[in-house]
Design a protein around this motif. Structure first.
Motif, PDB file in Angstrom:
ATOM      1  N   LEU A 132       0.821  -1.205   0.000  1.00 27.73           N
ATOM      2  CA  LEU A 132       0.000   0.000   0.000  1.00 27.73           C
ATOM      3  C   LEU A 132       0.855   1.255   0.000  1.00 27.73           C
ATOM      4  O   LEU A 132       1.816   1.369   0.764  1.00 27.73           O
ATOM      5  N   THR A 133       0.487   2.197  -0.848  1.00 27.61           N
ATOM      6  CA  THR A 133       1.041   3.538  -0.767  1.00 27.61           C
ATOM      7  C   THR A 133       0.159   4.362   0.160  1.00 27.61           C
ATOM      8  O   THR A 133      -0.944   3.940   0.545  1.00 27.61           O
ATOM      9  N   LEU A 134       0.613   5.548   0.516  1.00 27.06           N
ATOM     10  CA  LEU A 134      -0.224   6.414   1.340  1.00 27.06           C
ATOM     11  C   LEU A 134      -1.527   6.735   0.621  1.00 27.06           C
ATOM     12  O   LEU A 134      -2.598   6.760   1.240  1.00 27.06           O
ATOM     13  N   GLY A 135      -1.462   6.930  -0.670  1.00 31.11           N
ATOM     14  CA  GLY A 135      -2.673   7.196  -1.439  1.00 31.11           C
ATOM     15  C   GLY A 135      -3.662   6.053  -1.392  1.00 31.11           C
ATOM     16  O   GLY A 135      -4.881   6.274  -1.403  1.00 31.11           O
ATOM     17  N   ASP A 136      -3.153   4.813  -1.323  1.00 30.46           N
ATOM     18  CA  ASP A 136      -4.043   3.653  -1.202  1.00 30.46           C
ATOM     19  C   ASP A 136      -4.765   3.647   0.138  1.00 30.46           C
ATOM     20  O   ASP A 136      -5.884   3.143   0.248  1.00 30.46           O
ATOM     21  N   MET A 137      -4.114   4.175   1.179  1.00 37.55           N
ATOM     22  CA  MET A 137      -4.676   4.126   2.526  1.00 37.55           C
ATOM     23  C   MET A 137      -5.745   5.189   2.764  1.00 37.55           C
ATOM     24  O   MET A 137      -6.661   4.987   3.570  1.00 37.55           O
ATOM     25  N   LEU A 138      -5.621   6.324   2.066  1.00 34.39           N
ATOM     26  CA  LEU A 138      -6.455   7.478   2.383  1.00 34.39           C
ATOM     27  C   LEU A 138      -7.666   7.583   1.465  1.00 34.39           C
ATOM     28  O   LEU A 138      -7.649   7.125   0.316  1.00 34.39           O
ATOM     29  N   LEU A 139      -8.691   8.216   1.991  1.00 31.66           N
ATOM     30  CA  LEU A 139      -9.840   8.561   1.160  1.00 31.66           C
ATOM     31  C   LEU A 139      -9.419   9.617   0.143  1.00 31.66           C
ATOM     32  O   LEU A 139      -8.470  10.383   0.389  1.00 31.66           O
ATOM     33  N   GLY A 188       3.244   3.442   8.616  1.00 27.19           N
ATOM     34  CA  GLY A 188       2.864   2.063   8.906  1.00 27.19           C
ATOM     35  C   GLY A 188       1.495   1.965   9.551  1.00 27.19           C
ATOM     36  O   GLY A 188       1.177   2.734  10.463  1.00 27.19           O
ATOM     37  N   LEU A 189       0.700   1.014   9.074  1.00 25.27           N
ATOM     38  CA  LEU A 189      -0.633   0.782   9.643  1.00 25.27           C
ATOM     39  C   LEU A 189      -0.506  -0.170  10.823  1.00 25.27           C
ATOM     40  O   LEU A 189      -0.707  -1.374  10.703  1.00 25.27           O
ATOM     41  N   GLY A 190      -0.130   0.373  11.977  1.00 23.03           N
ATOM     42  CA  GLY A 190      -0.047  -0.436  13.175  1.00 23.03           C
ATOM     43  C   GLY A 190      -1.431  -0.783  13.690  1.00 23.03           C
ATOM     44  O   GLY A 190      -2.441  -0.283  13.196  1.00 23.03           O
ATOM     45  N   TYR A 191      -1.477  -1.644  14.706  1.00 18.73           N
ATOM     46  CA  TYR A 191      -2.773  -2.010  15.268  1.00 18.73           C
ATOM     47  C   TYR A 191      -3.277  -0.930  16.227  1.00 18.73           C
ATOM     48  O   TYR A 191      -4.439  -0.551  16.197  1.00 18.73           O
ATOM     49  N   GLY A 192      -2.375  -0.383  17.053  1.00 15.33           N
ATOM     50  CA  GLY A 192      -2.794   0.623  18.018  1.00 15.33           C
ATOM     51  C   GLY A 192      -2.791   2.036  17.489  1.00 15.33           C
ATOM     52  O   GLY A 192      -3.470   2.913  18.056  1.00 15.33           O
ATOM     53  N   ALA A 193      -2.041   2.297  16.423  1.00 20.15           N
ATOM     54  CA  ALA A 193      -1.935   3.645  15.870  1.00 20.15           C
ATOM     55  C   ALA A 193      -1.279   3.567  14.499  1.00 20.15           C
ATOM     56  O   ALA A 193      -0.638   2.571  14.163  1.00 20.15           O
ATOM     57  N   VAL A 194      -1.437   4.626  13.717  1.00 19.55           N
ATOM     58  CA  VAL A 194      -0.679   4.766  12.477  1.00 19.55           C
ATOM     59  C   VAL A 194       0.702   5.282  12.858  1.00 19.55           C
ATOM     60  O   VAL A 194       0.836   6.252  13.621  1.00 19.55           O
ATOM     61  N   LEU A 195       1.752   4.634  12.362  1.00 21.14           N
ATOM     62  CA  LEU A 195       3.126   4.941  12.737  1.00 21.14           C
ATOM     63  C   LEU A 195       3.814   5.735  11.641  1.00 21.14           C
ATOM     64  O   LEU A 195       3.701   5.399  10.462  1.00 21.14           O
ATOM     65  N   LEU A 196       4.518   6.774  12.025  1.00 19.29           N
ATOM     66  CA  LEU A 196       5.330   7.555  11.097  1.00 19.29           C
ATOM     67  C   LEU A 196       6.771   7.473  11.577  1.00 19.29           C
ATOM     68  O   LEU A 196       7.106   7.945  12.667  1.00 19.29           O
ATOM     69  N   ASN A 252     -10.640   9.628  11.367  1.00 17.76           N
ATOM     70  CA  ASN A 252     -11.988   9.450  10.829  1.00 17.76           C
ATOM     71  C   ASN A 252     -12.226  10.447   9.693  1.00 17.76           C
ATOM     72  O   ASN A 252     -11.939  11.640   9.834  1.00 17.76           O
ATOM     73  N   GLY A 253     -12.726   9.956   8.584  1.00 18.28           N
ATOM     74  CA  GLY A 253     -12.944  10.811   7.423  1.00 18.28           C
ATOM     75  C   GLY A 253     -11.697  11.064   6.608  1.00 18.28           C
ATOM     76  O   GLY A 253     -11.750  11.769   5.592  1.00 18.28           O
ATOM     77  N   ILE A 254     -10.555  10.499   7.024  1.00 18.93           N
ATOM     78  CA  ILE A 254      -9.274  10.677   6.323  1.00 18.93           C
ATOM     79  C   ILE A 254      -8.759   9.338   5.821  1.00 18.93           C
ATOM     80  O   ILE A 254      -8.423   9.174   4.645  1.00 18.93           O
ATOM     81  N   LEU A 255      -8.704   8.358   6.719  1.00 18.27           N
ATOM     82  CA  LEU A 255      -8.247   7.013   6.373  1.00 18.27           C
ATOM     83  C   LEU A 255      -9.426   6.192   5.861  1.00 18.27           C
ATOM     84  O   LEU A 255     -10.546   6.316   6.370  1.00 18.27           O
ATOM     85  N   LYS A 256      -9.184   5.364   4.860  1.00 19.34           N
ATOM     86  CA  LYS A 256     -10.251   4.488   4.366  1.00 19.34           C
ATOM     87  C   LYS A 256     -10.758   3.602   5.495  1.00 19.34           C
ATOM     88  O   LYS A 256      -9.954   3.039   6.256  1.00 19.34           O
ATOM     89  N   PRO A 257     -12.067   3.458   5.639  1.00 21.50           N
ATOM     90  CA  PRO A 257     -12.616   2.682   6.751  1.00 21.50           C
ATOM     91  C   PRO A 257     -12.050   1.270   6.859  1.00 21.50           C
ATOM     92  O   PRO A 257     -11.866   0.758   7.964  1.00 21.50           O
ATOM     93  N   ARG A 258     -11.743   0.626   5.740  1.00 21.39           N
ATOM     94  CA  ARG A 258     -11.266  -0.757   5.791  1.00 21.39           C
ATOM     95  C   ARG A 258      -9.924  -0.878   6.491  1.00 21.39           C
ATOM     96  O   ARG A 258      -9.530  -1.979   6.904  1.00 21.39           O
ATOM     97  N   GLY A 263      -9.893  -3.932  12.912  1.00 22.34           N
ATOM     98  CA  GLY A 263     -11.167  -4.553  13.228  1.00 22.34           C
ATOM     99  C   GLY A 263     -12.215  -4.403  12.150  1.00 22.34           C
ATOM    100  O   GLY A 263     -13.251  -5.050  12.200  1.00 22.34           O
ATOM    101  N   ARG A 264     -11.946  -3.572  11.147  1.00 23.54           N
ATOM    102  CA  ARG A 264     -12.936  -3.350  10.085  1.00 23.54           C
ATOM    103  C   ARG A 264     -12.531  -3.995   8.773  1.00 23.54           C
ATOM    104  O   ARG A 264     -13.294  -4.018   7.833  1.00 23.54           O
ATOM    105  N   GLY A 265     -11.277  -4.459   8.699  1.00 29.88           N
ATOM    106  CA  GLY A 265     -10.759  -4.969   7.435  1.00 29.88           C
ATOM    107  C   GLY A 265     -11.326  -6.326   7.076  1.00 29.88           C
ATOM    108  O   GLY A 265     -11.811  -7.058   7.906  1.00 29.88           O
TER     109      GLY A 265
END
Length: 249
Positions: A154-161, A204-212, A237-243, A247-249
């Protein structure tokens, strides 16, 4: 047959419920098992404490050739010590060429490891350290966010709305201010002017937080290592794709 005592019956029922709950945790029953491949070699014929060395500690996954190739390519990219430097054909050829020309004391470390797995996402952290003389070596870091459902990194663009990249970096700036405050740097005008906020390619899409994760010399001096900012998911919320919320993926 004697009936089971009530206490044992309740205990068995509780254990069954606990096991069922564990199986329902995000990705609990659907994780890849990494296979580790690690070795360290010295320059042929060299003896003593100052022998040049290459240390490689990487992973692969059965039935995931695309992810395996991606990990190898990303590690090979981390060996490039200058813009436009040729990419080695393999980790083995990199090791051979490095040791052939290495001077006493030189060392190269490469590592790939699974940082987290959740929601059919595999977060791989890549690390490198290259010492070829001087006051200190140069470390590197990187992430691979591999979506097993889409079978792609995933690129950042893939992750975001759509259209939310600027909003993402505004939230990241808030995380940077929290990092400054937690390290008592927010009242240091010299630090703030020398090391302003920057964007990073390592998200990085961590479980507890997004990591930079940041490279050395990016938002802090070398002595700070690789600064890491953390963005709690509710702030996205409203920035990252819900999936991509855990827990939502």
């Amino acid at each position: 047959m004697k009936p089971m005592p009530l206490a044992r019956l309740l205990a068995a029922a509780s254990l069954g419920a606990l096991l069922s709950a564990c199986q329902m945790l995000p990705g609990a029953a659907d994780k890849l098992e990494p296979q580790r491949h690690a070795w360290e070699h010295l320059k042929p014929g060299c003896q003593g404490d100052g022998c040049p060395l290459v240390n490689i500690d990487t992973i692969s996954f059965q039935g995931e050739p695309q992810l395996n190739d991606l990990i190898n390519q990303r590690l090979l990219r981390m060996t490039q010590d200058a813009p436009g430097a040729p990419l080695p054909a393999s980790l083995e050829s990199y090791e051979r060429d490095f040791l052939a020309s290495a001077q006493p004391g030189w060392a190269s470390y490469l590592q790939a490891k699974v940082l987290e797995q959740h929601d059919r996402l595999v977060l791989v952290e890549l690390s490198s350290y290259l010492f070829t003389g001087g006051a200190h070596g140069m470390p590197g870091r990187g992430y691979i966010n591999y979506d097993r459902t889409l079978e792609k990194p995933l690129t950042l663009g893939d992750m975001l709305l759509p259209g939310q990249e600027e909003a993402f970096w505004k939230v990241a700036e808030q995380a940077h201010r929290r990092w400054l405050a937690s390290n008592r740097l927010d009242q240091d005008p010299d630090f703030l002017s020398t090391w302003p906020f920057q964007r990073t390619a390592h998200v990085g899409l961590g479980y507890g937080a997004v990591l930079l994760k940041y490279d050395v010399y990016s938002i802090a001096p070398y002595s700070s290592g690789h600064p890491e900012l953390r963005i709690p998911y509710p702030q996205l919320n409203g920035i990252l794709k819900p999936r991509y919320f855990p827990g939502r993926g």
